[in-house]
Design a protein around this motif. Structure first.
Motif, PDB file in Angstrom:
ATOM      1  N   THR A 237      48.573  34.503  40.317  1.00 45.11           N
ATOM      2  CA  THR A 237      47.394  33.634  40.393  1.00 45.11           C
ATOM      3  C   THR A 237      46.378  34.187  41.390  1.00 45.11           C
ATOM      4  N   THR A 238      46.860  34.689  42.529  1.00 44.63           N
ATOM      5  CA  THR A 238      45.964  35.278  43.529  1.00 44.63           C
ATOM      6  C   THR A 238      45.282  36.521  42.978  1.00 44.63           C
ATOM      7  N   THR A 239      46.009  37.327  42.223  1.00 45.02           N
ATOM      8  CA  THR A 239      45.425  38.531  41.630  1.00 45.02           C
ATOM      9  C   THR A 239      44.336  38.158  40.620  1.00 45.02           C
ATOM     10  N   ASP A 420      46.838  42.692  52.131  1.00 45.21           N
ATOM     11  CA  ASP A 420      47.074  41.262  52.381  1.00 45.21           C
ATOM     12  C   ASP A 420      47.604  41.172  53.814  1.00 45.21           C
ATOM     13  N   PHE A 425      49.437  36.051  50.134  1.00 44.28           N
ATOM     14  CA  PHE A 425      49.034  36.031  48.726  1.00 44.28           C
ATOM     15  C   PHE A 425      49.724  34.903  47.964  1.00 44.28           C
ATOM     16  N   ILE A 428      47.974  31.639  48.907  1.00 40.31           N
ATOM     17  CA  ILE A 428      46.650  31.545  48.279  1.00 40.31           C
ATOM     18  C   ILE A 428      46.784  31.135  46.814  1.00 40.31           C
ATOM     19  N   GLY A 429      47.766  31.715  46.126  1.00 45.76           N
ATOM     20  CA  GLY A 429      47.983  31.363  44.726  1.00 45.76           C
ATOM     21  C   GLY A 429      48.354  29.910  44.542  1.00 45.76           C
ATOM     22  N   LYS A 437      40.530  25.601  44.600  1.00 39.21           N
ATOM     23  CA  LYS A 437      40.255  27.009  44.313  1.00 39.21           C
ATOM     24  C   LYS A 437      39.249  27.606  45.300  1.00 39.21           C
ATOM     25  N   ALA A 440      41.000  28.498  48.429  1.00 31.67           N
ATOM     26  CA  ALA A 440      41.802  29.704  48.168  1.00 31.67           C
ATOM     27  C   ALA A 440      40.929  30.956  48.257  1.00 31.67           C
ATOM     28  N   LYS A 441      39.714  30.895  47.707  1.00 34.81           N
ATOM     29  CA  LYS A 441      38.803  32.045  47.768  1.00 34.81           C
ATOM     30  C   LYS A 441      38.390  32.349  49.208  1.00 34.81           C
ATOM     31  N   LEU A 444      41.276  34.079  50.820  1.00 32.17           N
ATOM     32  CA  LEU A 444      41.424  35.435  50.308  1.00 32.17           C
ATOM     33  C   LEU A 444      40.438  36.379  50.988  1.00 32.17           C
TER      34      LEU A 444
END
Length: 451
Positions: A237-239, A420, A425, A428-429, A437, A440-441, A444
Protein backbone atom coordinates in the motif's frame (compact mmCIF):
# COMPACT_ATOMS: atom_id res chain seq x y z
CA UNK A 1 2.60 11.92 27.32
CA UNK A 2 -0.47 11.60 25.07
CA UNK A 3 0.10 10.34 21.51
CA UNK A 4 -2.33 9.88 18.63
CA UNK A 5 -1.22 6.45 17.42
CA UNK A 6 0.96 3.69 18.82
CA UNK A 7 1.91 1.32 16.02
CA UNK A 8 3.51 -2.13 16.30
CA UNK A 9 5.15 -3.96 13.41
CA UNK A 10 5.47 -7.53 14.62
CA UNK A 11 8.02 -9.23 12.42
CA UNK A 12 9.48 -12.72 12.33
CA UNK A 13 12.59 -11.57 14.25
CA UNK A 14 11.94 -8.07 15.63
CA UNK A 15 9.00 -6.04 16.93
CA UNK A 16 9.20 -2.30 16.27
CA UNK A 17 7.00 0.21 18.14
CA UNK A 18 6.47 3.72 16.77
CA UNK A 19 4.58 6.58 18.43
CA UNK A 20 2.96 9.14 16.10
CA UNK A 21 1.52 12.64 16.53
CA UNK A 22 -0.98 13.80 13.90
CA UNK A 23 -1.64 17.43 13.06
CA UNK A 24 -0.71 20.13 10.57
CA UNK A 25 2.75 18.59 10.70
CA UNK A 26 2.42 14.91 11.59
CA UNK A 27 5.57 13.44 13.11
CA UNK A 28 7.20 10.53 14.87
CA UNK A 29 7.49 11.03 18.63
CA UNK A 30 9.61 7.99 19.50
CA UNK A 31 10.56 4.50 18.39
CA UNK A 32 11.78 1.37 20.18
CA UNK A 33 12.17 -2.31 19.38
CA UNK A 34 12.71 -5.75 20.85
CA UNK A 35 13.03 -9.34 19.72
CA UNK A 36 9.70 -10.80 18.63
CA UNK A 37 8.78 -13.21 21.43
CA UNK A 38 6.93 -15.97 19.54
CA UNK A 39 9.33 -18.51 21.09
CA UNK A 40 8.29 -17.35 24.55
CA UNK A 41 4.71 -18.21 23.66
CA UNK A 42 3.40 -14.65 23.64
CA UNK A 43 4.23 -11.86 21.18
CA UNK A 44 2.84 -9.27 23.59
CA UNK A 45 5.94 -9.77 25.77
CA UNK A 46 8.06 -8.24 23.01
CA UNK A 47 5.63 -5.35 22.67
CA UNK A 48 5.69 -4.67 26.41
CA UNK A 49 9.50 -4.70 26.48
CA UNK A 50 9.68 -2.36 23.49
CA UNK A 51 7.15 -0.09 25.22
CA UNK A 52 9.32 -0.02 28.36
CA UNK A 53 12.28 1.06 26.22
CA UNK A 54 10.17 3.79 24.63
CA UNK A 55 9.16 5.12 28.06
CA UNK A 56 12.86 5.23 29.04
CA UNK A 57 13.68 7.16 25.86
CA UNK A 58 10.92 9.71 26.51
CA UNK A 59 11.45 9.82 30.25
CA UNK A 60 7.72 9.60 30.97
CA UNK A 61 4.67 7.37 30.72
CA UNK A 62 2.69 7.12 27.46
CA UNK A 63 -1.02 7.18 26.73
CA UNK A 64 -2.32 6.67 23.23
CA UNK A 65 -5.55 7.53 21.43
CA UNK A 66 -5.35 4.55 19.03
CA UNK A 67 -3.29 1.38 18.81
CA UNK A 68 -2.64 -0.48 15.53
CA UNK A 69 -0.48 -3.35 14.33
CA UNK A 70 0.71 -5.24 11.28
CA UNK A 71 2.30 -8.66 11.52
CA UNK A 72 4.21 -11.36 9.76
CA UNK A 73 5.05 -13.16 13.00
CA UNK A 74 2.69 -16.07 12.32
CA UNK A 75 4.85 -17.01 9.34
CA UNK A 76 2.52 -15.47 6.78
CA UNK A 77 -0.68 -16.99 5.48
CA UNK A 78 0.33 -20.40 4.12
CA UNK A 79 -1.86 -21.33 1.18
CA UNK A 80 -2.29 -23.44 -1.94
CA UNK A 81 -3.59 -22.27 -5.34
CA UNK A 82 -5.54 -24.38 -7.85
CA UNK A 83 -6.60 -23.27 -11.33
CA UNK A 84 -7.23 -24.31 -14.90
CA UNK A 85 -4.31 -23.20 -17.10
CA UNK A 86 -1.07 -22.21 -15.39
CA UNK A 87 -0.25 -19.29 -17.66
CA UNK A 88 -3.73 -17.81 -17.19
CA UNK A 89 -5.90 -18.31 -14.13
CA UNK A 90 -3.28 -19.98 -11.94
CA UNK A 91 -0.82 -17.17 -12.52
CA UNK A 92 -3.50 -14.53 -11.93
CA UNK A 93 -4.50 -16.21 -8.66
CA UNK A 94 -0.88 -16.38 -7.62
CA UNK A 95 -0.44 -12.64 -8.20
CA UNK A 96 -3.51 -11.92 -6.07
CA UNK A 97 -2.27 -14.13 -3.25
CA UNK A 98 1.25 -12.69 -3.14
CA UNK A 99 -0.07 -9.14 -3.21
CA UNK A 100 -2.12 -9.89 -0.11
CA UNK A 101 0.84 -11.14 1.91
CA UNK A 102 0.27 -14.86 1.47
CA UNK A 103 2.98 -17.50 1.26
CA UNK A 104 2.19 -19.91 -1.57
CA UNK A 105 3.29 -23.47 -0.84
CA UNK A 106 1.71 -25.41 -3.72
CA UNK A 107 0.18 -24.66 -7.13
CA UNK A 108 -1.78 -26.97 -9.46
CA UNK A 109 -3.19 -26.51 -12.95
CA UNK A 110 -5.91 -28.62 -14.54
CA UNK A 111 -7.94 -31.37 -12.90
CA UNK A 112 -6.83 -32.39 -9.41
CA UNK A 113 -6.54 -36.02 -8.32
CA UNK A 114 -5.85 -37.96 -5.10
CA UNK A 115 -2.12 -37.25 -5.33
CA UNK A 116 -2.81 -33.50 -5.30
CA UNK A 117 -5.08 -33.88 -2.27
CA UNK A 118 -2.40 -35.80 -0.37
CA UNK A 119 0.07 -33.05 -1.17
CA UNK A 120 -2.33 -30.38 0.13
CA UNK A 121 -2.87 -32.44 3.30
CA UNK A 122 0.89 -32.66 3.88
CA UNK A 123 1.22 -28.87 3.55
CA UNK A 124 -1.67 -28.11 5.95
CA UNK A 125 -2.46 -24.70 4.39
CA UNK A 126 -4.39 -22.03 6.25
CA UNK A 127 -6.25 -21.04 3.07
CA UNK A 128 -7.03 -22.60 -0.32
CA UNK A 129 -7.59 -20.46 -3.42
CA UNK A 130 -9.66 -22.07 -6.19
CA UNK A 131 -9.79 -20.38 -9.61
CA UNK A 132 -10.27 -21.44 -13.21
CA UNK A 133 -11.74 -20.35 -16.50
CA UNK A 134 -12.70 -17.01 -17.98
CA UNK A 135 -16.24 -15.87 -17.24
CA UNK A 136 -18.81 -18.01 -19.05
CA UNK A 137 -16.08 -20.25 -20.41
CA UNK A 138 -15.16 -23.84 -19.44
CA UNK A 139 -16.68 -24.96 -16.12
CA UNK A 140 -15.97 -28.69 -15.97
CA UNK A 141 -12.47 -28.44 -14.48
CA UNK A 142 -13.25 -25.99 -11.68
CA UNK A 143 -16.37 -27.97 -10.67
CA UNK A 144 -14.30 -31.17 -10.65
CA UNK A 145 -11.68 -29.46 -8.46
CA UNK A 146 -14.37 -28.22 -6.08
CA UNK A 147 -15.57 -31.82 -5.66
CA UNK A 148 -12.02 -32.94 -4.95
CA UNK A 149 -11.41 -30.17 -2.40
CA UNK A 150 -14.73 -31.04 -0.72
CA UNK A 151 -13.14 -34.37 0.27
CA UNK A 152 -10.27 -32.73 2.16
CA UNK A 153 -10.16 -33.50 5.87
CA UNK A 154 -9.04 -29.95 6.57
CA UNK A 155 -10.96 -27.21 8.35
CA UNK A 156 -9.64 -24.29 6.27
CA UNK A 157 -11.51 -21.62 4.30
CA UNK A 158 -11.64 -21.81 0.50
CA UNK A 159 -11.71 -18.67 -1.65
CA UNK A 160 -13.38 -19.11 -5.06
CA UNK A 161 -12.19 -16.60 -7.67
CA UNK A 162 -12.98 -18.36 -10.94
CA UNK A 163 -15.53 -18.50 -13.75
CA UNK A 164 -18.66 -16.66 -12.60
CA UNK A 165 -20.85 -19.21 -14.40
CA UNK A 166 -19.66 -21.92 -12.01
CA UNK A 167 -19.69 -19.85 -8.81
CA UNK A 168 -23.08 -20.98 -7.49
CA UNK A 169 -22.35 -24.63 -8.27
CA UNK A 170 -18.91 -24.49 -6.60
CA UNK A 171 -20.31 -22.76 -3.51
CA UNK A 172 -23.04 -25.42 -3.23
CA UNK A 173 -20.52 -28.29 -3.43
CA UNK A 174 -18.16 -26.83 -0.85
CA UNK A 175 -20.71 -25.54 1.67
CA UNK A 176 -22.51 -28.90 1.59
CA UNK A 177 -19.20 -30.48 2.55
CA UNK A 178 -19.00 -28.16 5.56
CA UNK A 179 -16.34 -25.85 4.13
CA UNK A 180 -16.22 -22.11 4.78
CA UNK A 181 -16.36 -20.49 1.35
CA UNK A 182 -15.64 -16.94 0.19
CA UNK A 183 -16.88 -16.23 -3.33
CA UNK A 184 -15.34 -13.23 -5.06
CA UNK A 185 -14.81 -11.90 -8.58
CA UNK A 186 -12.90 -13.91 -11.17
CA UNK A 187 -9.16 -13.15 -11.11
CA UNK A 188 -9.04 -13.74 -14.88
CA UNK A 189 -12.50 -12.78 -16.20
CA UNK A 190 -11.44 -12.51 -19.83
CA UNK A 191 -8.39 -13.14 -21.96
CA UNK A 192 -5.48 -10.77 -21.25
CA UNK A 193 -7.20 -9.10 -18.28
CA UNK A 194 -6.17 -9.52 -14.63
CA UNK A 195 -8.61 -8.65 -11.84
CA UNK A 196 -6.60 -9.31 -8.68
CA UNK A 197 -7.79 -6.67 -6.19
CA UNK A 198 -11.08 -8.34 -5.08
CA UNK A 199 -9.24 -11.59 -4.32
CA UNK A 200 -6.44 -9.73 -2.52
CA UNK A 201 -9.00 -8.04 -0.28
CA UNK A 202 -10.64 -11.35 0.66
CA UNK A 203 -7.26 -12.92 1.44
CA UNK A 204 -6.43 -9.97 3.70
CA UNK A 205 -9.69 -10.62 5.61
CA UNK A 206 -8.78 -14.26 6.09
CA UNK A 207 -5.25 -13.25 7.18
CA UNK A 208 -6.75 -11.04 9.89
CA UNK A 209 -8.64 -14.07 11.22
CA UNK A 210 -5.63 -16.38 10.96
CA UNK A 211 -3.03 -14.05 12.48
CA UNK A 212 -4.65 -14.17 15.92
CA UNK A 213 -3.65 -17.84 16.12
CA UNK A 214 0.01 -16.91 16.62
CA UNK A 215 1.12 -17.08 20.27
CA UNK A 216 -0.26 -14.05 22.09
CA UNK A 217 -1.95 -12.59 19.02
CA UNK A 218 -5.42 -13.07 20.46
CA UNK A 219 -4.43 -10.56 23.16
CA UNK A 220 -3.33 -8.04 20.55
CA UNK A 221 -6.60 -8.42 18.67
CA UNK A 222 -8.34 -7.19 21.82
CA UNK A 223 -5.86 -4.28 22.15
CA UNK A 224 -5.93 -2.84 18.63
CA UNK A 225 -8.44 -0.34 17.29
CA UNK A 226 -8.13 -1.60 13.69
CA UNK A 227 -7.84 -5.09 12.26
CA UNK A 228 -4.33 -6.52 12.15
CA UNK A 229 -3.16 -6.62 8.54
CA UNK A 230 -0.20 -8.43 6.94
CA UNK A 231 2.98 -6.36 7.00
CA UNK A 232 3.71 -7.18 3.31
CA UNK A 233 0.26 -5.92 2.29
CA UNK A 234 0.85 -2.67 4.21
CA UNK A 235 4.23 -2.16 2.50
CA UNK A 236 2.54 -2.72 -0.87
CA UNK A 237 0.00 0.00 0.00
CA UNK A 238 2.87 2.39 0.82
CA UNK A 239 4.53 1.60 -2.52
CA UNK A 240 1.26 2.40 -4.32
CA UNK A 241 1.10 5.67 -2.36
CA UNK A 242 4.70 6.45 -3.34
CA UNK A 243 3.77 5.93 -6.99
CA UNK A 244 1.35 8.87 -6.71
CA UNK A 245 4.27 11.10 -5.70
CA UNK A 246 7.29 9.64 -7.50
CA UNK A 247 5.85 7.71 -10.44
CA UNK A 248 7.11 4.25 -11.45
CA UNK A 249 8.78 2.77 -8.38
CA UNK A 250 9.98 -0.32 -6.59
CA UNK A 251 10.33 -1.26 -2.90
CA UNK A 252 12.79 -3.85 -1.62
CA UNK A 253 12.20 -5.17 1.90
CA UNK A 254 14.91 -7.47 3.26
CA UNK A 255 13.85 -9.23 6.44
CA UNK A 256 15.26 -11.98 8.61
CA UNK A 257 13.38 -14.71 6.75
CA UNK A 258 12.35 -13.31 3.35
CA UNK A 259 13.04 -10.61 0.81
CA UNK A 260 9.95 -8.97 -0.67
CA UNK A 261 9.82 -6.83 -3.80
CA UNK A 262 6.85 -4.56 -4.64
CA UNK A 263 6.67 -2.76 -7.97
CA UNK A 264 4.11 -0.24 -9.21
CA UNK A 265 4.66 0.46 -12.90
CA UNK A 266 3.07 -0.05 -16.30
CA UNK A 267 6.50 -0.52 -17.80
CA UNK A 268 7.84 1.15 -20.93
CA UNK A 269 5.75 1.50 -24.12
CA UNK A 270 8.45 -0.32 -26.09
CA UNK A 271 8.27 -3.43 -23.90
CA UNK A 272 4.47 -3.27 -23.62
CA UNK A 273 4.25 -3.90 -27.35
CA UNK A 274 6.31 -7.09 -26.92
CA UNK A 275 4.41 -8.54 -23.91
CA UNK A 276 2.61 -11.80 -24.63
CA UNK A 277 0.52 -11.86 -21.42
CA UNK A 278 -0.72 -9.24 -18.92
CA UNK A 279 0.98 -8.36 -15.64
CA UNK A 280 -0.57 -6.60 -12.62
CA UNK A 281 0.12 -2.88 -12.32
CA UNK A 282 1.08 -3.42 -8.67
CA UNK A 283 3.02 -6.65 -8.24
CA UNK A 284 4.57 -8.32 -5.21
CA UNK A 285 6.98 -11.23 -5.05
CA UNK A 286 8.27 -12.86 -1.89
CA UNK A 287 11.50 -14.83 -1.87
CA UNK A 288 11.22 -17.29 1.00
CA UNK A 289 14.83 -18.43 0.66
CA UNK A 290 16.41 -14.97 0.85
CA UNK A 291 16.77 -13.56 4.37
CA UNK A 292 19.53 -12.17 6.59
CA UNK A 293 18.89 -14.17 9.74
CA UNK A 294 16.53 -17.16 9.55
CA UNK A 295 17.64 -17.90 5.97
CA UNK A 296 21.21 -16.59 6.12
CA UNK A 297 22.63 -20.08 5.56
CA UNK A 298 20.50 -20.51 2.42
CA UNK A 299 21.88 -17.24 1.07
CA UNK A 300 25.46 -18.30 1.85
CA UNK A 301 24.94 -21.62 0.07
CA UNK A 302 23.64 -19.81 -3.04
CA UNK A 303 26.52 -17.32 -2.97
CA UNK A 304 29.10 -20.03 -2.46
CA UNK A 305 30.78 -20.50 0.90
CA UNK A 306 34.25 -20.59 -0.67
CA UNK A 307 33.80 -17.11 -2.12
CA UNK A 308 32.93 -15.68 1.31
CA UNK A 309 35.83 -17.52 2.96
CA UNK A 310 38.17 -15.87 0.48
CA UNK A 311 36.82 -12.43 1.44
CA UNK A 312 36.67 -12.99 5.22
CA UNK A 313 39.50 -14.78 6.97
CA UNK A 314 37.35 -14.83 10.13
CA UNK A 315 34.40 -16.39 8.27
CA UNK A 316 33.71 -19.16 10.83
CA UNK A 317 33.55 -16.67 13.69
CA UNK A 318 31.32 -14.25 11.74
CA UNK A 319 28.95 -17.10 10.90
CA UNK A 320 28.29 -17.77 14.59
CA UNK A 321 27.43 -14.11 15.20
CA UNK A 322 24.81 -13.53 12.48
CA UNK A 323 22.05 -11.51 14.13
CA UNK A 324 19.48 -8.79 13.37
CA UNK A 325 21.63 -6.67 15.70
CA UNK A 326 25.29 -6.85 14.52
CA UNK A 327 27.71 -6.27 17.39
CA UNK A 328 30.57 -4.82 15.32
CA UNK A 329 31.29 -3.09 12.05
CA UNK A 330 32.90 -6.30 10.80
CA UNK A 331 29.68 -8.23 11.44
CA UNK A 332 27.62 -5.56 9.69
CA UNK A 333 29.94 -5.57 6.68
CA UNK A 334 29.69 -9.37 6.44
CA UNK A 335 25.87 -9.16 6.50
CA UNK A 336 26.00 -6.47 3.82
CA UNK A 337 27.47 -9.00 1.39
CA UNK A 338 24.48 -11.26 1.99
CA UNK A 339 22.14 -8.28 1.62
CA UNK A 340 23.67 -7.31 -1.72
CA UNK A 341 23.02 -10.83 -3.00
CA UNK A 342 19.40 -10.67 -1.71
CA UNK A 343 18.84 -7.30 -3.43
CA UNK A 344 20.10 -8.50 -6.80
CA UNK A 345 18.46 -11.92 -6.79
CA UNK A 346 15.07 -10.70 -5.56
CA UNK A 347 14.83 -7.99 -8.23
CA UNK A 348 15.97 -10.37 -10.97
CA UNK A 349 13.33 -12.92 -9.88
CA UNK A 350 10.69 -10.19 -9.79
CA UNK A 351 11.51 -8.92 -13.28
CA UNK A 352 10.41 -10.47 -16.57
CA UNK A 353 12.61 -11.10 -19.56
CA UNK A 354 12.86 -10.86 -23.33
CA UNK A 355 13.09 -13.88 -25.58
CA UNK A 356 13.86 -14.40 -29.25
CA UNK A 357 11.48 -16.51 -31.32
CA UNK A 358 12.24 -17.70 -34.82
CA UNK A 359 9.24 -17.54 -37.15
CA UNK A 360 8.77 -18.14 -40.88
CA UNK A 361 9.14 -14.37 -41.34
CA UNK A 362 12.34 -14.13 -39.30
CA UNK A 363 13.37 -13.53 -35.69
CA UNK A 364 10.81 -11.92 -33.37
CA UNK A 365 11.44 -10.61 -29.84
CA UNK A 366 8.76 -11.14 -27.20
CA UNK A 367 8.60 -10.16 -23.52
CA UNK A 368 7.19 -12.11 -20.57
CA UNK A 369 6.74 -11.11 -16.93
CA UNK A 370 6.93 -7.80 -15.09
CA UNK A 371 8.57 -4.92 -16.95
CA UNK A 372 10.75 -2.81 -14.60
CA UNK A 373 12.48 -0.79 -17.32
CA UNK A 374 10.46 2.37 -16.54
CA UNK A 375 11.23 2.30 -12.79
CA UNK A 376 13.09 5.45 -11.73
CA UNK A 377 12.81 5.29 -7.92
CA UNK A 378 13.79 2.38 -5.67
CA UNK A 379 12.97 2.38 -1.95
CA UNK A 380 14.82 0.35 0.64
CA UNK A 381 13.06 -0.82 3.81
CA UNK A 382 13.51 -3.50 6.46
CA UNK A 383 16.10 -3.46 9.24
CA UNK A 384 19.19 -3.57 7.03
CA UNK A 385 18.08 -1.31 4.16
CA UNK A 386 16.56 1.24 6.55
CA UNK A 387 19.46 1.46 8.97
CA UNK A 388 22.74 0.00 7.84
CA UNK A 389 25.54 2.25 6.64
CA UNK A 390 26.18 -0.35 3.95
CA UNK A 391 22.61 -0.22 2.60
CA UNK A 392 23.47 2.27 -0.14
CA UNK A 393 26.23 0.04 -1.47
CA UNK A 394 23.86 -2.95 -1.54
CA UNK A 395 21.12 -1.09 -3.42
CA UNK A 396 23.45 0.64 -5.85
CA UNK A 397 24.63 -2.78 -6.98
CA UNK A 398 21.43 -2.71 -9.07
CA UNK A 399 22.70 0.24 -11.12
CA UNK A 400 24.53 -1.78 -13.76
CA UNK A 401 22.62 -5.06 -13.41
CA UNK A 402 20.71 -4.46 -16.66
CA UNK A 403 24.01 -4.35 -18.56
CA UNK A 404 25.09 -7.69 -17.16
CA UNK A 405 21.68 -9.25 -17.94
CA UNK A 406 20.46 -7.40 -21.06
CA UNK A 407 17.58 -9.82 -21.77
CA UNK A 408 15.99 -9.21 -18.35
CA UNK A 409 13.44 -6.39 -17.89
CA UNK A 410 15.43 -4.66 -15.14
CA UNK A 411 15.57 -0.98 -14.09
CA UNK A 412 17.76 1.06 -16.42
CA UNK A 413 19.96 4.16 -15.94
CA UNK A 414 19.18 7.18 -13.74
CA UNK A 415 17.71 5.39 -10.70
CA UNK A 416 17.16 7.38 -7.50
CA UNK A 417 17.61 5.32 -4.30
CA UNK A 418 15.58 6.38 -1.26
CA UNK A 419 15.63 5.04 2.31
CA UNK A 420 12.71 4.35 4.64
CA UNK A 421 14.90 5.94 7.31
CA UNK A 422 12.47 5.49 10.21
CA UNK A 423 11.45 1.93 9.22
CA UNK A 424 7.75 2.92 9.02
CA UNK A 425 6.62 1.77 5.56
CA UNK A 426 4.25 -0.75 7.18
CA UNK A 427 2.83 1.95 9.47
CA UNK A 428 2.33 4.33 6.55
CA UNK A 429 0.46 1.65 4.62
CA UNK A 430 -1.86 0.96 7.53
CA UNK A 431 -2.48 4.66 8.13
CA UNK A 432 -3.26 5.15 4.41
CA UNK A 433 -5.76 2.29 4.31
CA UNK A 434 -7.36 2.59 7.76
CA UNK A 435 -6.95 6.19 9.00
CA UNK A 436 -6.13 9.03 6.62
CA UNK A 437 -4.36 8.98 3.25
CA UNK A 438 -3.20 12.60 3.53
CA UNK A 439 -1.52 11.92 6.88
CA UNK A 440 0.13 8.87 5.33
CA UNK A 441 1.52 11.05 2.51
CA UNK A 442 2.84 13.59 5.03
CA UNK A 443 4.65 10.83 6.92
CA UNK A 444 6.03 9.32 3.73
CA UNK A 445 7.51 12.66 2.69
CA UNK A 446 9.24 13.21 6.04
CA UNK A 447 10.37 9.59 6.28
CA UNK A 448 12.23 9.05 3.03
CA UNK A 449 15.68 10.38 2.26
CA UNK A 450 18.34 9.72 -0.34
CA UNK A 451 21.04 7.26 0.60
Amino acid sequence: MKIDLLFAEIGSTTTVLTAFHFGLKSKIIAQAEHWTTVNEGDVTIGIERALSKMKEILGEDIKWEKFAATSSAAGGLKMTVHGLVYDMTVRAAREAALGAGAVIKYVTAGKMDEFHLQKVMSIQPKLILLAGGVDYGETETVIHNAKMLAKLQLDVPIVYAGNIAAAEHVEYILTNAGKKVYVTENVYPRIDYLNVEPTRNVIKEVFAEHIVKAPGMEKIKDMVDYEIIPTPAAVMTTTELAYEIFGDCLTIDIGGATTDVDSVTEGSPEVQEMLVSPEPFAKRTVEGDLGLYVNAHNVINMMGEESLRNQFEDYDELLTRISPYPISDRDEYFISKLATFCVQQSVRRHAGNKKHLYTPTGRKTIAEGKDLTAVKTIFGTGGFLSRSKYAKEALESLTHLHKIHPMELLPQEGIKFLRDKHYIFAAIGLIASKLDKDIAKQLLEIDIEEY
